[in-house]
Scaffold this motif. Structure first.
Motif, PDB file in Angstrom:
ATOM      1  N   ASP A 196       6.530   3.070   6.795  1.00 20.32           N
ATOM      2  CA  ASP A 196       6.892   1.786   7.380  1.00 20.32           C
ATOM      3  C   ASP A 196       5.846   1.305   8.375  1.00 20.32           C
ATOM      4  OD1 ASP A 196       9.178   1.785   5.877  1.00 20.32           O
ATOM      5  OD2 ASP A 196      10.496   2.431   7.496  1.00 20.32           O
ATOM      6  N   PHE A 197       5.202   2.250   9.047  1.00 20.51           N
ATOM      7  CA  PHE A 197       4.145   1.906  10.003  1.00 20.51           C
ATOM      8  C   PHE A 197       3.027   1.135   9.308  1.00 20.51           C
ATOM      9  CE2 PHE A 197      -0.002   2.997  11.804  1.00 20.51           C
ATOM     10  CZ  PHE A 197       0.157   2.647  13.142  1.00 20.51           C
ATOM     11  N   TYR A 198       2.561   1.625   8.166  1.00 24.36           N
ATOM     12  CA  TYR A 198       1.460   0.973   7.466  1.00 24.36           C
ATOM     13  C   TYR A 198       1.904  -0.312   6.769  1.00 24.36           C
ATOM     14  CZ  TYR A 198      -1.549   4.891   8.531  1.00 24.36           C
ATOM     15  OH  TYR A 198      -2.293   5.824   9.206  1.00 24.36           O
ATOM     16  N   LEU A 199       3.166  -0.378   6.379  1.00 26.17           N
ATOM     17  CA  LEU A 199       3.681  -1.636   5.847  1.00 26.17           C
ATOM     18  C   LEU A 199       3.665  -2.726   6.929  1.00 26.17           C
ATOM     19  CD1 LEU A 199       6.704  -0.405   3.687  1.00 26.17           C
ATOM     20  CD2 LEU A 199       4.583  -1.434   2.849  1.00 26.17           C
TER      21      LEU A 199
ATOM     22  N   ALA B 128       8.579  -6.132  18.519  1.00 32.67           N
ATOM     23  CA  ALA B 128       9.758  -5.262  18.547  1.00 32.67           C
ATOM     24  C   ALA B 128       9.881  -4.490  17.238  1.00 32.67           C
ATOM     25  CB  ALA B 128      11.011  -6.094  18.792  1.00 32.67           C
ATOM     26  N   LEU B 129       9.587  -5.153  16.127  1.00 34.62           N
ATOM     27  CA  LEU B 129       9.590  -4.479  14.827  1.00 34.62           C
ATOM     28  C   LEU B 129       8.573  -3.348  14.807  1.00 34.62           C
ATOM     29  CD1 LEU B 129      10.330  -4.391  11.742  1.00 34.62           C
ATOM     30  CD2 LEU B 129       8.448  -6.004  11.404  1.00 34.62           C
ATOM     31  N   ASN B 130       7.387  -3.601  15.352  1.00 35.75           N
ATOM     32  CA  ASN B 130       6.343  -2.580  15.359  1.00 35.75           C
ATOM     33  C   ASN B 130       6.761  -1.354  16.169  1.00 35.75           C
ATOM     34  OD1 ASN B 130       4.603  -4.125  13.789  1.00 35.75           O
ATOM     35  ND2 ASN B 130       3.657  -5.102  15.556  1.00 35.75           N
TER      36      ASN B 130
ATOM     37  N   MET C   4       0.005  -3.814   7.497  1.00 32.56           N
ATOM     38  CA  MET C   4      -0.500  -4.726   6.475  1.00 32.56           C
ATOM     39  C   MET C   4       0.174  -6.090   6.572  1.00 32.56           C
ATOM     40  SD  MET C   4      -2.942  -3.394   4.866  1.00 32.56           S
ATOM     41  CE  MET C   4      -3.037  -4.735   3.676  1.00 32.56           C
ATOM     42  N   GLY C   5       1.467  -6.090   6.895  1.00 34.82           N
ATOM     43  CA  GLY C   5       2.169  -7.360   7.047  1.00 34.82           C
ATOM     44  C   GLY C   5       1.559  -8.206   8.143  1.00 34.82           C
ATOM     45  N   ARG C   6       1.277  -7.579   9.286  1.00 37.74           N
ATOM     46  CA  ARG C   6       0.674  -8.320  10.399  1.00 37.74           C
ATOM     47  C   ARG C   6      -0.754  -8.756  10.055  1.00 37.74           C
ATOM     48  NH1 ARG C   6       0.164  -6.291  16.648  1.00 37.74           N
ATOM     49  NH2 ARG C   6       2.345  -6.943  16.695  1.00 37.74           N
TER      50      ARG C   6
ATOM     51  N   LEU D 199       9.606  -4.734   2.646  1.00 37.87           N
ATOM     52  CA  LEU D 199       9.627  -3.399   2.053  1.00 37.87           C
ATOM     53  C   LEU D 199       9.879  -2.294   3.080  1.00 37.87           C
ATOM     54  CD1 LEU D 199       6.635  -3.672  -0.466  1.00 37.87           C
ATOM     55  CD2 LEU D 199       9.088  -3.608  -1.000  1.00 37.87           C
ATOM     56  N   ILE D 200       9.831  -2.618   4.352  1.00 39.82           N
ATOM     57  CA  ILE D 200      10.135  -1.625   5.395  1.00 39.82           C
ATOM     58  C   ILE D 200      11.577  -1.158   5.261  1.00 39.82           C
ATOM     59  CG2 ILE D 200      10.411  -1.321   7.895  1.00 39.82           C
ATOM     60  CD1 ILE D 200       8.029  -3.198   8.269  1.00 39.82           C
ATOM     61  N   ARG D 201      11.815   0.120   5.356  1.00 40.28           N
ATOM     62  CA  ARG D 201      13.147   0.682   5.166  1.00 40.28           C
ATOM     63  C   ARG D 201      13.869   1.030   6.459  1.00 40.28           C
ATOM     64  NH1 ARG D 201      11.348   5.086   0.546  1.00 40.28           N
ATOM     65  NH2 ARG D 201      10.948   3.620  -1.170  1.00 40.28           N
ATOM     66  N   ARG D 202      13.119   1.469   7.439  1.00 44.07           N
ATOM     67  CA  ARG D 202      13.729   2.008   8.650  1.00 44.07           C
ATOM     68  C   ARG D 202      14.399   0.929   9.506  1.00 44.07           C
ATOM     69  NH1 ARG D 202       9.776   5.139  12.565  1.00 44.07           N
ATOM     70  NH2 ARG D 202       9.223   6.043  10.550  1.00 44.07           N
ATOM     71  N   VAL D 203      13.924  -0.298   9.402  1.00 45.29           N
ATOM     72  CA  VAL D 203      14.397  -1.382  10.262  1.00 45.29           C
ATOM     73  C   VAL D 203      15.150  -2.398   9.424  1.00 45.29           C
ATOM     74  CG1 VAL D 203      13.702  -3.148  11.916  1.00 45.29           C
ATOM     75  CG2 VAL D 203      12.381  -1.026  11.716  1.00 45.29           C
ATOM     76  N   LYS D 204      16.247  -2.906   9.974  1.00 44.81           N
ATOM     77  CA  LYS D 204      17.013  -3.925   9.264  1.00 44.81           C
ATOM     78  C   LYS D 204      16.330  -5.275   9.386  1.00 44.81           C
ATOM     79  CE  LYS D 204      21.545  -1.759   9.931  1.00 44.81           C
ATOM     80  NZ  LYS D 204      22.904  -1.899  10.458  1.00 44.81           N
TER      81      LYS D 204
END
Length: 248
Positions: free
Chosen positions: A63-66, A179-181, A69-71, A243-248
């Motif tokens: 999720d960190f790398y997703l 906050a997402l990061n 890349m998103g940013r 595609l991040i899973r850990r965060v809603k």
């Protein structure tokens, strides 16, 4: 321009001093210093450990790398347009230098207002709904809509709509993205280093934008192709966030 730079420098100096004056004072480090001096384990500089601290995360980091890349893609797409407004207004919209300057001034005011409003609203809303990635993705889509408008309206009005709609999306994005990061950090023990890597996406995106824009303009002889490519970059960034899973 000299006056503007001078005012900017003065404001940076003042805000730096004010921050130091009002920030809560840290706990005294005297005891910590004494502890370090008496410890053989920490008395010597561990070069290997120091070098290891610069290695990007390799575990529990999908999720960190997703998020990275998103940013990166969003900053790239945004700066492809916002960084070249003057040339776009002159070469793409056909405005004179004077009219372009006046239009940019209006766009700046529009962007500032909508960015302040949307960032003030979306941050608390994210906290209340306990949702991060959905709001970041929505902000990205709104940015893409704003970027797409000049494709169909190659004039000053189209660019002003870009400033308003794109600025609103960017305000939503920046209010929640950090906050997402924080939520996707692989390790709390190395949070500072990992946040630094995530923040590199800002710099890299801004550095890549001139390279991409220059290549596109040289290849096509026009600024028209910037808009669809920027839209694709921003929407791809939104896909990575979703595609991040850990965060809603």
């Amino acid at each position: 321009m000299g006056t503007g730079f001078a005012i900017g420098a003065a404001l940076f100096a003042v805000t730096g001093i004010v921050t130091v004056l009002i920030w809560p004072r840290e706990r005294s480090s005297a005891a910590s210093v004494a502890s370090v001096e008496s410890s053989d384990a920490t008395a010597k500089l561990d070069v290997k450990q120091l070098l290891r601290s610069f290695i990007p995360p390799t575990k529990n980091c999908r999720d960190f790398y997703l998020a990275l890349m998103g940013r990166l893609l969003l900053i790239l797409g945004w700066n492809m347009i916002s960084g070249y407004q003057l040339y776009i207004l002159q070469k793409y919209c056909g405005l004179s230098v004077k009219d372009s300057a006046a239009t940019i001034s209006t766009m700046s005011v529009i962007s500032m207002v909508v960015l302040i409003v949307t960032s003030m609203v979306s941050g608390p809303l994210s906290d209340r709904l306990q949702r991060r990635k959905v709001i970041v993705a929505i902000g990205s889509v709104i940015i893409a809509i704003g970027v797409a408008i000049p494709c169909f309206m190659p004039n000053a009005l189209g660019m002003m709509l870009f400033a308003g709609i794109g600025g609103a999306g960017y305000g939503i994005y920046i209010a929640v993205d950090q906050a997402l990061n924080v939520d996707v950090l692989p390790s709390q023990e190395e949070a500072g280093k990992d946040l630094g890597i995530l923040n590199l996406a800002n710099t890299v995106g801004q550095v890549l934008a001139p390279v991409v824009v220059g290549a596109i303009v040289l290849a096509t002889g026009s600024y028209a192709a910037l808009f669809p490519i920027a839209v694709v970059a921003v929407l791809l960034g939104a896909v990575f966030i979703i595609l991040i899973r850990r965060v809603k």
